[in-house]
Motif scaffolding. Structure first.
Motif, PDB file in Angstrom:
ATOM      1  N   GLU A  39      37.124  35.138  34.535  1.00 16.75           N
ATOM      2  CA  GLU A  39      37.506  35.836  35.771  1.00 16.75           C
ATOM      3  C   GLU A  39      38.754  35.653  36.325  1.00 16.75           C
ATOM      4  O   GLU A  39      39.405  36.271  37.408  1.00 16.75           O
ATOM      5  CB  GLU A  39      36.139  35.699  36.951  1.00 16.75           C
ATOM      6  N   SER A  77      41.738  38.169  35.638  1.00 14.45           N
ATOM      7  CA  SER A  77      41.580  39.686  36.629  1.00 14.45           C
ATOM      8  C   SER A  77      41.703  39.317  37.917  1.00 14.45           C
ATOM      9  O   SER A  77      42.221  40.116  38.932  1.00 14.45           O
ATOM     10  CB  SER A  77      40.289  40.099  36.299  1.00 14.45           C
ATOM     11  N   CYS A  78      41.209  38.082  38.361  1.00 16.37           N
ATOM     12  CA  CYS A  78      41.415  37.799  40.034  1.00 16.37           C
ATOM     13  C   CYS A  78      42.905  37.624  40.197  1.00 16.37           C
ATOM     14  O   CYS A  78      43.173  38.122  41.339  1.00 16.37           O
ATOM     15  CB  CYS A  78      40.605  36.415  40.320  1.00 16.37           C
TER      16      CYS A  78
END
Length: 242
Positions: A72, A75-76
């Motif tokens: 993640e 994308s964060c």
């Protein structure tokens, strides 16, 4: 205890995020966000801590500490970069993501950096000190991150993040070797499968579970790839009665 007139955002309120909120809030204003709103809401009861609600809440932050699983992180960072209106440090805390993994992605305002913590979150929360490994694209950013984490532990600034990986890999290898010895000795003693399972799994798998939070499978996989024969032996002995 000197309180800095600065804001730091913490993205993710799992074990590591929770640790950093409690450790850093005596020194900084903290904005915290988690997909599970109940986690961030509980942290909002902490002095100097507010819950993120809109992009304007990042306006004063000088850094965002991203305490998310490896899948993640990028994308964060991209999402945060779209929200920003000024340059800011986006600090990856995932043990399995290196700074070099992030540098090939173009960011408009975000400056990627990396921090690794040596130790397990529950223990660090109870202790007065931890050890943090910092890597950034510029010396100025590295010094700034060192000043943050230096308030709550010891800091090593390095461009070689494999330093951290090697510390954990050596520890994991020794855990596996110890588990192998336990397995052999218990089999020789004629103990039952249940006893062997309890002893071996407590040492090997139970200890590996203490590896950093959402990324512990990364080290687990490294060890099992290198010691596949030993892993199979442990598994076999754990499931067969001597």
């Amino acid at each position: 205890m000197e309180f800095a007139d600065e804001t730091i955002a913490i993205w993710g309120a799992g074990k590591l995020g929770n640790l950093l909120v409690h450790k850093l809030s005596p020194y900084y204003r903290i904005v915290v966000h988690d997909a599970d709103r109940s986690k961030s809401a509980r942290l909002a009861q902490t002095p100097n801590v507010a819950v993120y609600s809109a992009p304007k809440d990042l306006a004063e932050a000088k850094a965002v500490l991203i305490a998310l699983p490896k899948g993640e992180v990028l994308s964060c960072m991209k999402m945060l970069d779209d929200l920003l209106v000024k340059p800011i440090l986006l600090v990856n805390l995932s043990t399995a993501v290196m700074l070099e993994d992030l540098q090939c992605t173009p960011f408009l305002y975000g400056r990627p950096a990396s921090m690794k913590v040596i130790g397990e979150a529950d223990n660090l929360l109870k202790e007065d000190i931890g050890h943090f490994i910092v890597n950034a694209q510029s010396d100025a950013d590295a010094r700034y991150l060192a000043s943050i984490f230096g308030k709550i532990g010891q800091v090593t600034v390095t461009r070689d993040e494999s330093l951290y990986r090697n510390v954990n890999l050596v520890a994991a290898e020794e855990i596996m070797l110890a588990a192998g010895k336990i397995c052999h000795r218990l089999k020789e003693s004629g103990l039952s499968k249940e006893v062997i399972q309890s002893a071996v799994l407590s040492v090997a798998r139970g200890t590996l579970d203490q590896f950093p939070w959402s990324d512990r499978d990364y080290f687990h996989d490294l060890v099992f790839q290198k010691y596949q024969g030993l892993a199979e032996m442990i598994h076999e002995a754990s499931h067969e009665t001597p």
